[in-house]
Design an enzyme around this catalytic site. Structure first.
Site, PDB file in Angstrom:
ATOM      1  N   ASP A   3     -12.173   9.355  -5.985  1.00 57.32           N
ATOM      2  CA  ASP A   3     -12.431   7.928  -6.156  1.00 57.32           C
ATOM      3  C   ASP A   3     -13.893   7.582  -5.856  1.00 57.32           C
ATOM      4  O   ASP A   3     -14.301   6.428  -5.978  1.00 57.32           O
ATOM      5  CB  ASP A   3     -11.500   7.074  -5.300  1.00 57.32           C
ATOM      6  CG  ASP A   3     -11.372   7.560  -3.868  1.00 57.32           C
ATOM      7  OD1 ASP A   3     -12.114   8.497  -3.496  1.00 57.32           O
ATOM      8  OD2 ASP A   3     -10.537   7.016  -3.126  1.00 57.32           O
ATOM      9  N   HIS A  25      -5.387   9.154   5.323  1.00 57.37           N
ATOM     10  CA  HIS A  25      -5.229   7.887   6.052  1.00 57.37           C
ATOM     11  C   HIS A  25      -3.990   7.846   6.947  1.00 57.37           C
ATOM     12  O   HIS A  25      -3.887   6.957   7.800  1.00 57.37           O
ATOM     13  CB  HIS A  25      -5.135   6.713   5.076  1.00 57.37           C
ATOM     14  CG  HIS A  25      -6.391   6.450   4.307  1.00 57.37           C
ATOM     15  ND1 HIS A  25      -7.609   6.298   4.912  1.00 57.37           N
ATOM     16  CD2 HIS A  25      -6.605   6.328   2.958  1.00 57.37           C
ATOM     17  CE1 HIS A  25      -8.539   6.078   3.981  1.00 57.37           C
ATOM     18  NE2 HIS A  25      -7.949   6.107   2.798  1.00 57.37           N
ATOM     19  N   TYR A  54      -8.354   7.197  -8.820  1.00 57.24           N
ATOM     20  CA  TYR A  54      -7.421   6.280  -9.452  1.00 57.24           C
ATOM     21  C   TYR A  54      -7.735   5.988 -10.917  1.00 57.24           C
ATOM     22  O   TYR A  54      -7.169   5.079 -11.493  1.00 57.24           O
ATOM     23  CB  TYR A  54      -7.354   4.992  -8.599  1.00 57.24           C
ATOM     24  CG  TYR A  54      -7.093   5.353  -7.161  1.00 57.24           C
ATOM     25  CD1 TYR A  54      -5.844   5.828  -6.768  1.00 57.24           C
ATOM     26  CD2 TYR A  54      -8.110   5.323  -6.212  1.00 57.24           C
ATOM     27  CE1 TYR A  54      -5.599   6.232  -5.474  1.00 57.24           C
ATOM     28  CE2 TYR A  54      -7.880   5.723  -4.906  1.00 57.24           C
ATOM     29  CZ  TYR A  54      -6.613   6.179  -4.548  1.00 57.24           C
ATOM     30  OH  TYR A  54      -6.381   6.599  -3.258  1.00 57.24           O
ATOM     31  N   HIS A 105     -13.283   6.441   0.548  1.00 59.92           N
ATOM     32  CA  HIS A 105     -12.758   5.783   1.748  1.00 59.92           C
ATOM     33  C   HIS A 105     -12.937   6.676   2.972  1.00 59.92           C
ATOM     34  O   HIS A 105     -12.869   7.907   2.880  1.00 59.92           O
ATOM     35  CB  HIS A 105     -11.269   5.455   1.570  1.00 59.92           C
ATOM     36  CG  HIS A 105     -10.982   4.557   0.411  1.00 59.92           C
ATOM     37  ND1 HIS A 105     -10.577   5.033  -0.819  1.00 59.92           N
ATOM     38  CD2 HIS A 105     -11.046   3.209   0.286  1.00 59.92           C
ATOM     39  CE1 HIS A 105     -10.410   4.016  -1.654  1.00 59.92           C
ATOM     40  NE2 HIS A 105     -10.688   2.900  -1.001  1.00 59.92           N
ATOM     41  N   ASP A 158     -14.316  11.550  -0.111  1.00 62.10           N
ATOM     42  CA  ASP A 158     -13.551  10.438  -0.672  1.00 62.10           C
ATOM     43  C   ASP A 158     -14.351   9.148  -0.475  1.00 62.10           C
ATOM     44  O   ASP A 158     -15.108   9.018   0.488  1.00 62.10           O
ATOM     45  CB  ASP A 158     -12.214  10.348   0.060  1.00 62.10           C
ATOM     46  CG  ASP A 158     -11.205   9.431  -0.600  1.00 62.10           C
ATOM     47  OD1 ASP A 158     -11.423   8.209  -0.579  1.00 62.10           O
ATOM     48  OD2 ASP A 158     -10.197   9.928  -1.115  1.00 62.10           O
ATOM     49  N   ASP A 212       0.829  -1.205   0.000  1.00 65.41           N
ATOM     50  CA  ASP A 212       0.000   0.000   0.000  1.00 65.41           C
ATOM     51  C   ASP A 212       0.865   1.256   0.000  1.00 65.41           C
ATOM     52  O   ASP A 212       0.587   2.218  -0.714  1.00 65.41           O
ATOM     53  CB  ASP A 212      -0.898   0.030   1.245  1.00 65.41           C
ATOM     54  CG  ASP A 212      -2.139  -0.823   1.090  1.00 65.41           C
ATOM     55  OD1 ASP A 212      -2.248  -1.531   0.070  1.00 65.41           O
ATOM     56  OD2 ASP A 212      -2.994  -0.801   1.991  1.00 65.41           O
ATOM     57  N   GLY A 231      -2.705   3.322   3.536  1.00 65.70           N
ATOM     58  CA  GLY A 231      -3.541   3.636   2.384  1.00 65.70           C
ATOM     59  C   GLY A 231      -2.999   4.679   1.434  1.00 65.70           C
ATOM     60  O   GLY A 231      -3.715   5.619   1.075  1.00 65.70           O
TER      61      GLY A 231
END
EC number: 3.5.1.98
Length: 535
Positions: free
Chosen positions: A362, A227, A401, A264, A262, A185, A235
């Site tokens: 993302d 993160h 991404y 996440h 995001d 990661d 991350g």
């Protein structure tokens, strides 16, 4: 790294990695995603040819400025903070994080001429002292020295900071969760020190523009790495520039609201302020099992951000974290209903004096790692809604991404920040790499291609109502505009007046002292030849 708790917040398990679902051979809509950037053609022009090409390019950009009506916004100021050296970094051939997305964003922003509506700053790297305002000193020192060449030596020095390994782990982690292994990661790559401290420096300069009243809205698309934790990477994030930015804002503002769109969960930021009632964190994110049909049930990274996770319950920060965990496949109307219903009520109750908005792209449909179905305009509506609050606003990047769509979204949102409306057709005759946006699979040269329908929508109206109801109930625990005792720095005029007063008092003391000395000298001269002469 084992799952553990810090500051009352559950942490993700290392076995639920963010890149676990990444497969470079995976196809979407029948098309494979390229794994790298198109090569840049060599430039062998003479100085005269280069100058002529620059003049032609400027003329084309100015034409876009005229066609799109680009002008500086009235009544407020926007600043853009960036350093092009962050574009040159490479996480690895198969790694989803491509700093090349920043190159494409820059090309579109400048191709449309948006730079003429903003103050533009070439960012400088953050210092180690700046980063250590949040991160562990050993971790900062490690990041300032680590490279593929120094990793083994540093691993011996920081052996006690290597996380626990498990049987069957595919990636061997080194100190602070970094690793040179393929599939990591947070890989170790050439030039990473420059990259990390540059994106952080850009964010800190953006905050400085806000706190110095040079800007009302400050943008850094290279930042937003939410993160990273106090003493470990996670991350794709190594330095948590968001936490550092909020700490700086708290020096001038009583209450800061952090909003994260995001895909996440913004776990690193929530963890940092879980015990504070001066910072409220609000995260809209994918939550749950990645793939219900898979034999191995892995949680969507980072596995935190459940509905009932609302800050450290044993501190004043309880109820000051709001999490909106969303099932797979949410569409534009559903997301905007959630965002406006919950964010609007949050603004009413918390009444922030500054806002940090993390615009991770993302959450767009078609992202390589995301599982939402948002279009670019819907993603931008979140920024437009927050902008209406009328308080100092820091806008940061984050995840994203599928590089071409990241560039489209952040260009659109730059336009929203300055109040511009952009042409649907991309300025393909201006951007250096038009092939990134050409063809049906790349959006046919349009700014707003259709991005919905990549994932089945598992969100029901009942779940939406539950999420809104829960968040509204949590906000009832928060007083309207919670009072905070803090000392404000005096204004520049007050500081100058105080400095003049001190100077005048010191000058008077010197004059008085000088007068006393002169009188004593004369008294002693009158007593020449007496006992006083020998004293």
């Amino acid at each position: 790294m084992s799952a553990r708790q810090s500051n009352g917040i559950p942490r993700q398990n290392a076995r639920d990695a963010i890149v676990q679902q990444w497969d470079p051979s995976r196809r979407q809509n029948g098309q494979a995603h390229p794994t790298g950037a198109p090569p840049t053609p060599p430039l062998n022009d003479s100085e005269e040819e280069h100058a002529e090409r620059q003049r032609t390019l400027r003329d084309k950009i100015m034409q876009q400025v005229e066609e799109n009506g680009i002008e500086r916004p009235q009544g407020y100021n926007v600043s853009y903070h960036y350093n092009r050296r962050v574009e040159n970094m490479h996480f690895g051939r198969t790694h989803p994080m491509k700093p090349w997305r920043l190159t494409l964003t820059k090309h579109l922003v400048m191709g449309y001429g948006l730079q003429f509506a903003m103050d533009n700053y070439d960012a400088l790297p953050a210092s180690k002292e700046t980063v250590a305002a949040f991160h562990d000193q050993d971790y900062v020192e490690f990041l300032s020295k680590v490279s593929p060449q120094t990793f083994q030596e540093l691993s011996q020095i920081y052996e006690d900071r290597i996380p626990q390994s498990y049987p069957g782990d595919l990636v061997k982690l080194g100190p602070f969760n970094l690793s040179p292994s393929p599939g990591a990661d947070c890989p170790v790559f050439d030039g990473m020190q420059e990259y990390l401290f540059l994106y952080t420096g850009a964010t800190m300069e953006a905050v400085s523009a806000l706190t110095n009243n040079q800007s009302d809205i400050a943008i850094n698309w290279s930042g937003g790495l939410h993160h990273a934790h106090k003493s470990e990477a996670s991350g794709f994030c190594y330095i948590n520039d968001i936490v550092l930015a909020i700490l700086e804002l708290l020096k001038c503002h009583q209450r800061v609201l952090y909003i994260d769109i995001d895909v996440h969960h913004g776990d690193g930021v929530e963890e940092a302020f879980a015990s504070s009632d001066r910072v409220m964190t609000l995260s809209f994110h994918r939550y749950g099992i990645i793939d219900e049909d898979s034999k191995e049930k892995h949680l969507f990274f980072p596995g935190t951000g459940a509905l009932n996770s609302n800050g450290n319950e044993n501190s004043v920060g309880n109820h000051f974290a709001l999490n909106v965990p969303i099932p797979k496949g949410i569409d534009d109307d559903q997301f905007l209903h959630l965002f406006e219903s919950i964010t609007g009520r949050t603004l009413e109750h918390f009444r922030p004096q500054a806002i940090v908005l993390q615009c991770g792209a993302d959450s767009l449909g078609g992202d390589r790692l995301g599982q939402f179905n948002l279009n670019i305009r819907a993603h931008g509506e979140c920024l437009a809604f927050v902008k209406k609050a009328g308080v100092p606003l820091l806008i940061l990047g984050g995840g994203g991404y599928t590089a071409r769509n990241v560039a489209r979204a952040w260009t659109h949102e730059t336009a929203l920040a300055v109040g511009a409306t952009l042409n649907e057709e991309l300025p393909m005759h201006i951007v250096p790499r038009p092939q990134a946006f050409m063809g049906r699979e790349h959006g046919d040269g349009r700014l707003y291609p259709e991005l919905a329908g990549f994932h089945k929508n598992y969100v029901t109206q009942k779940e939406l109502d539950l999420l809104v109801e829960h968040c509204h109930e949590e906000l009832r625990y928060i007083q309207h505009a919670p009072s905070v005792v803090m000392d404000r720095l005096p204004s520049r005029a007050q500081m100058e007046a105080a400095r003049r007063q001190v100077d005048d008092e010191m000058e008077a003391d010197r004059a008085a002292e000088s007068g006393r000395g002169e009188r004593e000298r004369r008294r002693r001269e009158r007593g020449t030849g007496t006992r006083g002469e020998l004293r």
